[in-house]
Enzyme design. Structure first.
Site, mmCIF file in Angstrom:
data_model
loop_
_atom_site.group_PDB
_atom_site.id
_atom_site.type_symbol
_atom_site.label_atom_id
_atom_site.label_comp_id
_atom_site.label_asym_id
_atom_site.label_seq_id
_atom_site.Cartn_x
_atom_site.Cartn_y
_atom_site.Cartn_z
ATOM 1 N N HIS A 34 0.834 -1.207 0.000
ATOM 2 C CA HIS A 34 0.000 0.000 0.000
ATOM 3 C C HIS A 34 0.873 1.263 0.000
ATOM 4 C CE1 HIS A 34 -3.344 2.682 1.348
ATOM 5 N NE2 HIS A 34 -2.352 3.304 1.964
ATOM 6 N N GLU A 35 1.817 1.334 0.935
ATOM 7 C CA GLU A 35 2.675 2.523 1.006
ATOM 8 C C GLU A 35 3.493 2.672 -0.275
ATOM 9 O OE1 GLU A 35 2.024 4.614 3.124
ATOM 10 O OE2 GLU A 35 1.034 3.452 4.682
ATOM 11 N N HIS A 87 1.744 4.487 -2.972
ATOM 12 C CA HIS A 87 1.864 5.950 -2.961
ATOM 13 C C HIS A 87 3.091 6.397 -3.750
ATOM 14 C CE1 HIS A 87 -1.438 6.516 -0.309
ATOM 15 N NE2 HIS A 87 -0.884 5.944 0.742
ATOM 16 N N ASP A 131 -4.839 7.554 -1.401
ATOM 17 C CA ASP A 131 -5.630 6.711 -0.501
ATOM 18 C C ASP A 131 -7.093 6.701 -0.923
ATOM 19 O OD1 ASP A 131 -3.877 5.696 1.535
ATOM 20 O OD2 ASP A 131 -3.632 7.760 2.231
HETATM 21 ZN ZN LIG Z 1 -2.044 5.342 2.302
#
Ligand SMILES: [Zn+2]
Length: 225
Positions: free
Chosen positions: A162-163, A166, A172
């Protein structure tokens, strides 16, 4: 700074200014011209944080992409952009980081992650009440912070993937389902899906399509929206 990077910077500045003016510090939106004033770091997007963090995601993405593309400039006709990461400061998460990179690399054609020196971004680990997050210093360097206690609560490969999402340009979307990687901690601790869905894969691939020229185009398109 060459002419392209100047226009890229301007386009990204426009993109940020048009949609996100309220949330972006001026120095974060203009990393090239802010000089020493923007030495401070900006808290980025956390795994379970607020949607208002999107602006920092954008700045981080812009910084990482710029760093990767600056190196890529020596090979302008290469289709795939390689983003290099340094995982040496997050030794507890070595296998999760490698796993997340593998997931993204099998999902994308136009951008690939690779561990190595002269990295575009780094992973760090530790304790932080904000949990795990992605951040930037506004000077072409970013980092992903991985929080120990949060990674005991949530599935670590999903947190890292997830990170890393980015880093690749995704914002998000906490209200999304577990099948969506960028819903982060939204679906709760039982969600262990570490894979981006088809929409997320497509979005990343199109963000990185055709290397340098596409970045400026995407930024202009965002600014026009
Ligand atoms: Zn996030």
């Amino acid at each position: 700074m060459n002419r392209f990077m100047t226009s890229l910077s301007a386009a990204l500045g426009l993109a940020l200014a048009s949609g996100l003016a309220a949330a972006v510090p001026a120095s974060a939106a203009t990393p090239d011209t802010a000089g020493g004033a923007s030495q401070q770091r900006y808290a980025g997007s956390s795994y379970t944080g607020s949607a208002a963090e999107r602006a920092d995601n954008q700045a981080f993405y812009a910084a990482v992409m710029k760093s990767a593309l600056a190196k890529q400039a020596a090979h302008p006709y290469l289709r795939t952009v390689t983003v290099t990461y340094d995982a040496s400061n997050a030794p507890s998460f070595a296998s999760e980081i490698a796993g997340a990179a593998q997931i993204w690399n099998s999902s994308e054609r136009n951008v690939q992650l690779r561990a190595g020196s002269n990295a575009d971004f780094s992973y760090y680990e530790g304790n932080d009440s904000r949990g795990s997050y992605a951040s930037t210093d506004g000077h072409g360097q970013g980092y992903v912070f991985l929080d120990y206690s949060q990674n005991q609560q949530y599935y670590p490969v999903r947190v890292v993937a997830h990170e890393t999402g980015h880093v690749l340009g995704l914002p998000d979307h906490y209200s999304g389902p577990c099948s969506e990687l960028m819903s982060g901690g939204g679906p709760g601790t039982s969600c262990t899906n570490p894979y981006p869905n088809a929409t997320e894969k497509r979005r990343v691939d199109s963000l990185w399509a055709n290397g340098l020229s596409a970045v400026a185009k995407n930024a202009s398109a965002d600014a026009a929206r």
